[in-house]
Design a protein around this motif. Sequence first.
Motif, PDB file in Angstrom:
ATOM      1  N   PHE A   1      45.983  59.064  23.755  1.00 40.58           N
ATOM      2  CA  PHE A   1      45.104  57.576  24.234  1.00 40.58           C
ATOM      3  C   PHE A   1      44.343  58.095  22.420  1.00 40.58           C
ATOM      4  CE2 PHE A   1      41.991  55.211  25.409  1.00 40.58           C
ATOM      5  CZ  PHE A   1      43.084  54.343  25.556  1.00 40.58           C
ATOM      6  N   GLU A   2      44.557  56.259  22.096  1.00 42.33           N
ATOM      7  CA  GLU A   2      44.022  55.638  21.341  1.00 42.33           C
ATOM      8  C   GLU A   2      43.662  54.244  21.114  1.00 42.33           C
ATOM      9  OE1 GLU A   2      44.405  56.099  16.015  1.00 42.33           O
ATOM     10  OE2 GLU A   2      45.533  56.592  17.510  1.00 42.33           O
ATOM     11  N   ASN A   3      42.293  54.145  21.761  1.00 44.22           N
ATOM     12  CA  ASN A   3      41.657  52.585  21.241  1.00 44.22           C
ATOM     13  C   ASN A   3      40.907  51.994  20.081  1.00 44.22           C
ATOM     14  OD1 ASN A   3      39.002  53.865  21.349  1.00 44.22           O
ATOM     15  ND2 ASN A   3      38.723  53.281  22.961  1.00 44.22           N
ATOM     16  N   ASP A   4      41.724  51.976  18.725  1.00 46.69           N
ATOM     17  CA  ASP A   4      40.797  51.735  17.915  1.00 46.69           C
ATOM     18  C   ASP A   4      39.677  52.814  16.868  1.00 46.69           C
ATOM     19  OD1 ASP A   4      43.309  50.203  17.505  1.00 46.69           O
ATOM     20  OD2 ASP A   4      41.860  48.833  18.252  1.00 46.69           O
ATOM     21  N   LEU A   5      39.527  53.408  18.112  1.00 45.05           N
ATOM     22  CA  LEU A   5      38.011  53.928  17.614  1.00 45.05           C
ATOM     23  C   LEU A   5      37.972  55.838  17.836  1.00 45.05           C
ATOM     24  CD1 LEU A   5      35.543  52.474  19.621  1.00 45.05           C
ATOM     25  CD2 LEU A   5      36.231  51.847  17.220  1.00 45.05           C
ATOM     26  N   HIS A   6      39.006  56.044  18.231  1.00 45.39           N
ATOM     27  CA  HIS A   6      39.002  57.772  18.228  1.00 45.39           C
ATOM     28  C   HIS A   6      40.817  58.000  19.108  1.00 45.39           C
ATOM     29  CE1 HIS A   6      37.575  61.342  18.472  1.00 45.39           C
ATOM     30  NE2 HIS A   6      38.297  61.890  19.561  1.00 45.39           N
ATOM     31  N   ARG A   7      41.122  59.396  19.057  1.00 47.02           N
ATOM     32  CA  ARG A   7      42.235  59.513  19.870  1.00 47.02           C
ATOM     33  C   ARG A   7      42.021  60.479  20.458  1.00 47.02           C
ATOM     34  NH1 ARG A   7      47.426  60.985  15.258  1.00 47.02           N
ATOM     35  NH2 ARG A   7      47.778  58.319  15.820  1.00 47.02           N
TER      36      ARG A   7
ATOM     37  N   GLU B   1      36.970  47.874  26.053  1.00 45.72           N
ATOM     38  CA  GLU B   1      38.107  47.624  26.369  1.00 45.72           C
ATOM     39  C   GLU B   1      37.818  46.214  25.450  1.00 45.72           C
ATOM     40  OE1 GLU B   1      39.454  46.788  30.280  1.00 45.72           O
ATOM     41  OE2 GLU B   1      38.539  49.279  30.505  1.00 45.72           O
ATOM     42  N   GLY B   2      39.530  45.527  25.384  1.00 45.50           N
ATOM     43  CA  GLY B   2      39.115  44.192  24.540  1.00 45.50           C
ATOM     44  C   GLY B   2      37.922  43.780  23.139  1.00 45.50           C
ATOM     45  N   ASP B   3      37.173  42.809  23.211  1.00 43.10           N
ATOM     46  CA  ASP B   3      36.389  42.273  22.697  1.00 43.10           C
ATOM     47  C   ASP B   3      35.342  43.112  22.674  1.00 43.10           C
ATOM     48  OD1 ASP B   3      37.705  39.671  21.656  1.00 43.10           O
ATOM     49  OD2 ASP B   3      37.029  38.625  23.460  1.00 43.10           O
TER      50      ASP B   3
ATOM     51  N   LYS C   1      35.670  45.295  18.818  1.00 37.78           N
ATOM     52  CA  LYS C   1      35.309  44.535  18.004  1.00 37.78           C
ATOM     53  C   LYS C   1      33.301  44.824  17.983  1.00 37.78           C
ATOM     54  CE  LYS C   1      35.453  39.775  14.580  1.00 37.78           C
ATOM     55  NZ  LYS C   1      34.312  40.298  14.977  1.00 37.78           N
ATOM     56  N   ALA C   2      33.038  44.465  18.467  1.00 35.78           N
ATOM     57  CA  ALA C   2      31.559  44.150  19.061  1.00 35.78           C
ATOM     58  C   ALA C   2      31.137  45.660  18.806  1.00 35.78           C
ATOM     59  CB  ALA C   2      30.916  43.657  20.333  1.00 35.78           C
ATOM     60  N   TYR C   3      31.129  46.125  19.487  1.00 38.05           N
ATOM     61  CA  TYR C   3      31.298  47.830  19.389  1.00 38.05           C
ATOM     62  C   TYR C   3      30.630  47.982  17.525  1.00 38.05           C
ATOM     63  CZ  TYR C   3      31.208  52.968  18.208  1.00 38.05           C
ATOM     64  OH  TYR C   3      30.558  54.211  17.775  1.00 38.05           O
ATOM     65  N   LYS C   4      32.071  47.767  16.636  1.00 37.82           N
ATOM     66  CA  LYS C   4      32.419  47.932  15.509  1.00 37.82           C
ATOM     67  C   LYS C   4      31.296  47.048  14.253  1.00 37.82           C
ATOM     68  CE  LYS C   4      37.143  49.219  15.464  1.00 37.82           C
ATOM     69  NZ  LYS C   4      38.994  48.116  15.248  1.00 37.82           N
ATOM     70  N   ASP C   5      31.282  46.192  15.437  1.00 35.70           N
ATOM     71  CA  ASP C   5      30.208  45.267  14.145  1.00 35.70           C
ATOM     72  C   ASP C   5      28.889  46.052  13.640  1.00 35.70           C
ATOM     73  OD1 ASP C   5      31.949  43.430  13.759  1.00 35.70           O
ATOM     74  OD2 ASP C   5      31.503  42.161  15.246  1.00 35.70           O
TER      75      ASP C   5
ATOM     76  N   SER D   1      30.834  46.485  29.704  1.00 35.66           N
ATOM     77  CA  SER D   1      30.794  45.573  30.056  1.00 35.66           C
ATOM     78  C   SER D   1      29.354  46.086  31.543  1.00 35.66           C
ATOM     79  CB  SER D   1      31.938  44.961  31.061  1.00 35.66           C
ATOM     80  OG  SER D   1      31.086  44.592  32.195  1.00 35.66           O
ATOM     81  N   GLU D   2      28.842  45.172  31.908  1.00 31.76           N
ATOM     82  CA  GLU D   2      26.980  45.897  33.207  1.00 31.76           C
ATOM     83  C   GLU D   2      28.496  46.104  34.302  1.00 31.76           C
ATOM     84  OE1 GLU D   2      27.641  41.334  33.030  1.00 31.76           O
ATOM     85  OE2 GLU D   2      27.816  42.856  31.482  1.00 31.76           O
ATOM     86  N   LYS D   3      29.724  45.721  34.306  1.00 26.98           N
ATOM     87  CA  LYS D   3      30.344  45.616  35.415  1.00 26.98           C
ATOM     88  C   LYS D   3      30.779  47.187  35.392  1.00 26.98           C
ATOM     89  CE  LYS D   3      31.287  41.011  36.197  1.00 26.98           C
ATOM     90  NZ  LYS D   3      30.874  40.800  36.973  1.00 26.98           N
TER      91      LYS D   3
END
Length: 379
Positions: free
Chosen positions: A131-137, A243-245, A248-252, A283-285
């Motif tokens: 599995f890869e999520n644009d940050l790590h595999r 997940e999702g946005d 990007k927030a993490y990368k920024d 997410s806090e959820k």
Amino acid sequence: MPMYDTLMQMGRWFGYRMGYQDLCRLYTTDNVIRWFFHISVATEELRNAFRIMAAQGSTPSEFGLKVRTNPNLIITSKTKMRHSRVEQTSFSQEVEEIITFVNDDEVIKSNFISSEKLLESISDPVISGEFENDLHRWKNIFLWKNVDPEKIINYLNTYKRFEEQRSLGTSQFARYIENLNKYNELTNWTVCLHGNGSSGQNLNILDKHNVELILRTPSNQRNKKKISLKVITQPTDELLGLEGDELKAYKDSLENFTKTHDTQTEEQTITSAKRGFARYHRSEKRGLLNLYPILGIKNLSSFKKFKGYKNCKSDCEKNCKKHVVKGHNDINKIDKDHLTKYPLMGFQISFPYSRMGDKAAVEYRVNSVYAEHELSNEI
């Protein structure tokens, strides 16, 4: 888990004498800095309480006192706190890892079965394998999403952690989840079973999740009732919950952080920041539970013989290969007393930042006077 009083003894490092204050330097870790910051806040709160107590002409036996706690710190020994009680708790943006285990095959078996029951109750994983999520595999993981918090709570309440003076019971995590569920937080969970070990020992969990048991270094233990491992997680494992946005927030955040930190000399600081950003932007959820099935070698000498080790001299090069002793990698050659009958099941539970503000509970250790009078007045 560090104690307040132990860290305050270490605070003597900050002392100085006239004439060479400008020469004092202290090099430490981000964790220790955060601990001292927390203790400074807790100490100042307590001093303010003492001032109020003195102004009223009261004594500790007449005045309710409280000390702010931290999920990663213990105030003092349990004996000294025997007449106190705990009120509220918060694990907002915290991570907890189980690296100590009861050295009892029945308890180890019970924890493993509890883990199997959890996985069985949440049906089939949405991801199996790589599995890869644009940050790590990640390799050979089994990932479940949108898991009901009740299943996580049940698991934490049945898991039996090694109880010691400085540890928190897993039931405290369960109560925290229950509390935040009331405010629509931690309402769905990501669960990941990690199966990319290096032990050479394969296990088919529930006859459908084929994993290679993880190999982790045990610590030498005088306490024969305890198995202690040094590290069971990877720094990137908390990225699984994004997940999702959020990605990007993490990368920024990471990009902005690395602009002011040297990637060559501040690697540990950046690694710590990465993990913190992962919790903050999730997410806090959504909570995250990582499960680690581990080959239970509990003796350091047997572990080294199994895996191999370096027998280097003080003048050896950093990447010396001349003095490498190869391991036998044969589980049958391990002393039976040094190997658990069932795999150890460690876990990491990662909590996102809570958006509750003042409603996000802060835990205090309160004395009996405070508990009987101060809290009863608030009801």
